[in-house]
Each structure stands twice: as structure tokens, then as C-alpha cells.
Design an enzyme around this catalytic site. Structure first.
Site, PDB file in Angstrom:
ATOM      1  N   TYR A 267       0.878  -1.225   0.127  1.00 38.62           N
ATOM      2  CA  TYR A 267       0.105  -0.020   0.043  1.00 38.62           C
ATOM      3  C   TYR A 267       0.833   1.341   0.028  1.00 38.62           C
ATOM      4  CZ  TYR A 267      -3.513   3.512   1.302  1.00 38.62           C
ATOM      5  OH  TYR A 267      -4.117   4.519   1.727  1.00 38.62           O
TER       6      TYR A 267
ATOM      7  N   ASP B 138       9.345   2.980   0.203  1.00 38.68           N
ATOM      8  CA  ASP B 138       8.160   3.569   0.828  1.00 38.68           C
ATOM      9  C   ASP B 138       8.411   3.213   2.317  1.00 38.68           C
ATOM     10  OD1 ASP B 138       5.846   4.228   2.182  1.00 38.68           O
ATOM     11  OD2 ASP B 138       4.483   3.691   0.609  1.00 38.68           O
TER      12      ASP B 138
ATOM     13  N   LYS C 199       4.097   8.806   9.113  1.00 38.57           N
ATOM     14  CA  LYS C 199       3.847   8.202  10.333  1.00 38.57           C
ATOM     15  C   LYS C 199       4.783   8.702  11.525  1.00 38.57           C
ATOM     16  CE  LYS C 199       0.802   5.091   8.095  1.00 38.57           C
ATOM     17  NZ  LYS C 199       0.628   3.952   7.051  1.00 38.57           N
TER      18      LYS C 199
HETATM   19  C1  LIG Z   1       0.029   4.839   5.933  1.00 39.28           C
HETATM   20  C2  LIG Z   1       1.095   4.646   4.578  1.00 39.28           C
HETATM   21  C3  LIG Z   1       0.837   5.253   3.617  1.00 39.28           C
HETATM   22  C4  LIG Z   1      -0.149   6.795   3.433  1.00 39.28           C
HETATM   23  O1  LIG Z   1       0.293   7.426   4.527  1.00 39.28           O
HETATM   24  P1  LIG Z   1      -0.950   8.442   4.779  1.00 39.28           P
HETATM   25  O2  LIG Z   1      -0.330   9.407   5.735  1.00 39.28           O
HETATM   26  O3  LIG Z   1      -2.231   7.598   5.273  1.00 39.28           O
HETATM   27  O4  LIG Z   1      -1.473   9.026   3.651  1.00 39.28           O
HETATM   28  C5  LIG Z   1       1.612   5.047   2.557  1.00 39.28           C
HETATM   29  N1  LIG Z   1       2.807   4.072   2.603  1.00 39.28           N
HETATM   30  C6  LIG Z   1       2.704   3.283   3.476  1.00 39.28           C
HETATM   31  C7  LIG Z   1       3.634   2.169   3.576  1.00 39.28           C
HETATM   32  C8  LIG Z   1       1.752   3.300   4.517  1.00 39.28           C
HETATM   33  O5  LIG Z   1       1.792   2.378   5.610  1.00 39.28           O
END
Ligand SMILES: *Cc1c(COP(=O)(O)O)cnc(C)c1O
Length: 442
Positions: A146, A241, A269
């Protein structure tokens, strides 16, 4: 059983009248497990308390940011002080530089940074930057990873031609995903074939270096290094990511833990300390393509916002405490061992798969090993739901989906781990009885 739910139920009914599904992000709904969410009154340390006064040991961790536990005093103080100085100057502040310096120091592949207000924006902008820097259109992502909710990344495996993606959400036009390729996670052969098939067209490989949005799936030995090699050979950029893994599985994220450097890194995060934040960074050479230095446009009214920056700075400073990651690893390892024993005692050896990387844990109700989305999806959804409900009754707050990680924080101590393992003993038994009656147990 003994858990009171009247106030949560009333509050959630009221919420459903004005918020879609009663929530502001679909992961918080209980669609996968049944019942209604507990409505939270307070989150403090390793605990959350709902409106009815039920107190739970929390493993949702805000879906990642809460590595220090909730309402950490240093973070609360930093935010409070920053808010008093004004939250929206619309001009540079020193704290933005301090935060960027801490992130760059932890990630040698990142010498320059741009802050955003979410992980979604960070990844979306990283992809735009990769396309701008390479002059190529296509990107490859892995099934089950994701990367936020940008159009081009809301894809699943399409039918027909290998690697071509289909939109996984209504409202995403085919053109928006036409340049997105998908391959299974942990499958270097599939990635190699994508590069062969679209030679000279791939701008970037985008990957969660530890997949943590299909449960937790670690990279196979050599997988990340293999991606690095393929990108180098084909002139593509490697985007990690690290929105979850950054400052989580090590200070320097997956790049430190596995010794593989990304070209562009996306953050989120933890770096926002529980306030809305994201960032992406790379070498000065790559980042020079970004406005105002270069032609790749990216902007944000609230990017680098002082309250967010203060929360992030206070959090990253707390992570510098001696032995921080060592202690977190010990707590998480204890929890893993306890859960393993509890599952075995319930007769579920070979029926459940516990995956862990640092303080990211996941218990699949699927036979081990779980290595990609296909094996993660083979899990028994009913067994997970039974396990989840039994844990909730016993005062353990898990994310209401089999595809979310358990997040351990520095506020979790021996007592919390012990209570969690005791609760899991009963919850595994309940899940096991269900699997037996549905004929899944051998
Ligand atoms: C949470 C998440 C996102 C998106 O971040 P948001 O602050 O919710 O937009 C993107 N990549 C990964 C791996 C994530 O866990």
C-alpha cells in the site's frame, strides 16, 4: 461478556449519520470482523480507553506513528509550545531544518528532503519526481503493498498482459493506471520480466521494503538487493516507501536493517509524531529536479507546519535514547515468543504464521510461510474475526483487519506483554475451535 458498550454504540450511531460509515478512514470500520468500533476517549502510553471506560492494551499504535506510546510527555510539551507560537506562518522556520537534518542523518541515501502533510502525498510526489528525473512514464509496484490513495497507485493485478494493472477503486480512470505495472512481492523473476517487457520505459520500482499493509511480510533474502541491481542495470530509480518502516524497524529503516540504499525514500507516520506528516527525500542531484530548483512541481500550504514539525522533532529526539531500538526489539521478541507458544498450546502449529520484523508483528491464520499477497490472502477470515473479538473482550486492542500489523511501542513493558499473551491463549483456542468446525484443521 463483561465489556460495557452502550456509550460507544450511541456515539457511533450518531457518527454514522454524518460520517461515511461512521469513520474518517475505512480501516477503522469493523467490516472485516463484525460489530462496532469502540469510540476512543483517551490514548495514553500503551493504552487506549473508550467512552464506556474500557481500557485496552493498544497494538494499533495509530497505524504506525505511536512508537513512543500515546501522549508522550515530551511530544505533548513540544506541540503545546509550538502551537502557542502560531501554527501557520507561511514562511520557513528553523524547526523544519532541524527535523530534516535528523532524517537525513538517519538515512545516508537522503541528503535533501521535502515535507508533506501525509504519506500519500509523499509517495505520490516521489513517483512524480522519479518520472521527472528519468523522463520515463512507467512505474512498477508490488501486489499487496500500500502506498497511499493516489489514483495511479490504487491498483490490483489486471487480467491479460503480464504486469499491467487494473484500478482497484471505483473512480480511478483506466488512463490513471495505464503506466502502473504490478508484480508479486518477493518475486524477483517477475520484476525482471517486467523490465524486459518494458525495456527503457520504467522510471521507478516502488516498494514497501518490509510489506506491512498485507499483514507483515519480510523481504526474502536478497530480494531488496536484487531490486537495487535491476534498477541499476535498467536506469530506473528505486523508491522505498518507508512510511511505516522508517524509524520503526531501525532508526535508518529498512535501508539500515538490510543494507540496501534506495534512490528516493518516502516517509510518514513516525516522523510526524502523531500529527499529519510525510516527507520524501533523495540525493541532492535527484532532488534538484524539484521546484523551486527544478521543473517537477510539488507544494503544500501546511507542509512543514510548526506543530507537526515540533511533534516529529520531539519524537525523533526521544528515539536517540541509548538502547532504544534494542529495548523495543526485546519487548517485541518476547511478545512474538509468547504468541507462538500460545498458538502452539491451542494446537495451531502449522495453521497460523507469525511474522515479525522489529516492532512490526502479524499473526496470519494461514499456513506458514506467508511471503506475498497470495499466501497472506489464504488466511481464514473467520478465524481472525473470532481471535480479534476474543482479544477485544480480553482488553487487547488490535486493528480490525487480518491485513494490518501489530505495532509495539516503547510504552509496552513486560506486564503488557504478559497480559497480551494470556489473552491470546484463550483467543487462539476460540479461533482454533472455529477452524476445526469449518474443517480447516488437519
Ligand atoms: C500509511 C501508509 C501510507 C499513506 O500514508 P497516509 O499518511 O495515510 O497518507 C503510504 N505508504 C505506506 C507504506 C503506509 O503504511
Amino acid at each position: 461478556m463483561s465489556r460495557r458498550t452502550g456509550k460507544s454504540q450511541a456515539a457511533f450511531e450518531r457518527a454514522q449519520a454524518v460520517l461515511v460509515g461512521g469513520v474518517n478512514s475505512p480501516v477503522r470500520a469493523f467490516a472485516a470482523v463484525g460489530g462496532q468500533p469502540a469510540v476512543i476517549a483517551e490514548a495514553r502510553g500503551a493504552y487506549v480507553t473508550d467512552l464506556d471506560g474500557n481500557r485496552y492494551i493498544d497494538y494499533v499504535g495509530g497505524y504506525g506513528p505511536a512508537i513512543l506510546g500515546h501522549a508522550h510527555p515530551a511530544v505533548v510539551q513540544a506541540i503545546t509550545e509550538a502551537v502557542g507560537r502560531g501554527t501557520c506562518p507561511g514562511a520557513p522556520t528553523e524547526a523544519e531544518t532541524h527535523l530534516a537534518e535528523l532524517i537525513c542523518a538517519a538515512f545516508p541515501s537522503v541528503t535533501k528532503l521535502r515535507m508533506t502533510s501525509s504519506g500519500t502525498e509523499a509517495v505520490m510526489s516521489a513517483v512524480r519526481l522519479a518520472r521527472g528525473a528519468t523522463g520515463r512514464r512507467r512505474i512498477v509496484k508490488c501486489i499487496g503493498c500500500y502506498h497511499g490513495h493516489a489514483d495511479a497507485l490504487l491498483v490490483s493485478a489486471g487480467s491479460g498482459a503480464a504486469a499491467l494493472a487494473a484500478a482497484s477503486s471505483a473512480g480511478v480512470p483506466p488512463a490513471a493506471v495505464a503506466d502502473t505495472l504490478v508484480v508479486p512481492y518477493n518475486d524477483l523473476g517477475a520484476m525482471e520480466r517486467a523490465f524486459d517487457q518494458f525495456a527503457g520505459e520504467i522510471a521507478a520500482v516502488l516498494v514497501e521494503p518490509v510489506a506491512a499493509n498485507m499483514g507483515v511480510v519480510p523481504p526474502a533474502a536478497g530480494y531488496l538487493a536484487g531490486l537495487r541491481g535491476l534498477c541499476d542495470r535498467h536506469g530506473a530509480l528505486l523508491i522505498f516507501d518507508e512510511v511505516i518502516t522508517g524509524f520503526r524497524i531501525a532508526r535508518g529503516g529498512a535501508q539500515e536493517l538490510y543494507g540496501v540504499r534506495a534512490d528516493i525514500t518516502a516517509f510518514g507516520k513516525i516522523i510526524g509524531g502523531g500529527l499529519p506528516a510525510g516527507a520524501f527525500g533523495a540525493s541532492g542531484e535527484i532532488m534538484a529536479h524539484l521546484a523551486p530548483e527544478g521543473p517537477v512541481y510539488q507544494a503544500g500550504t501546511l507542509s512543514g507546519n510548526p506543530a507537526v514539525t515540533a511533534a516529529g522533532l520531539a519524537t525523533l529526539k526521544a528515539l536517540q535514547a541509548d538502547g532504544f531500538y534494542h529495548r523495543l526489539e526485546q519487548t517485541s521478541g518476547d511478545l512474538e515468543r509468547g504468541l507462538r507458544q500460545a498458538a502452539a498450546a491451542a494446537g495451531l502449529e502449522g495453521q497460523v504464521c507469525l511474522n515479525r520484523v522489529g516492532s512490526l508483528l502479524c499473526c496470519f491464520f494461514a499456513p506458514p510461510p506467508v511471503v506475498d499477497f497470495a499466501t497472506a490472502s489464504a488466511g481464514d477470515a473467520g478465524a481472525f474475526a473470532a481471535y480479534f473479538q476474543a482479544m477485544l473482550e480480553a482488553g487487547i486492542f488490535l486493528a480490525p483487519s487480518p491485513f494490518e500489523a501489530m505495532f509495539v511501542s516503547a510504552a509496552h513493558a513486560r506486564a503488557e506483554v504478559q497480559r497480551t499473551v494470556e489473552a491470546a491463549a484463550g483467543a487462539f483456542q476460540r479461533a482454533g475451535r472455529l477452524m476445526e468446525s469449518s474443517g480447516r484443521c488437519r
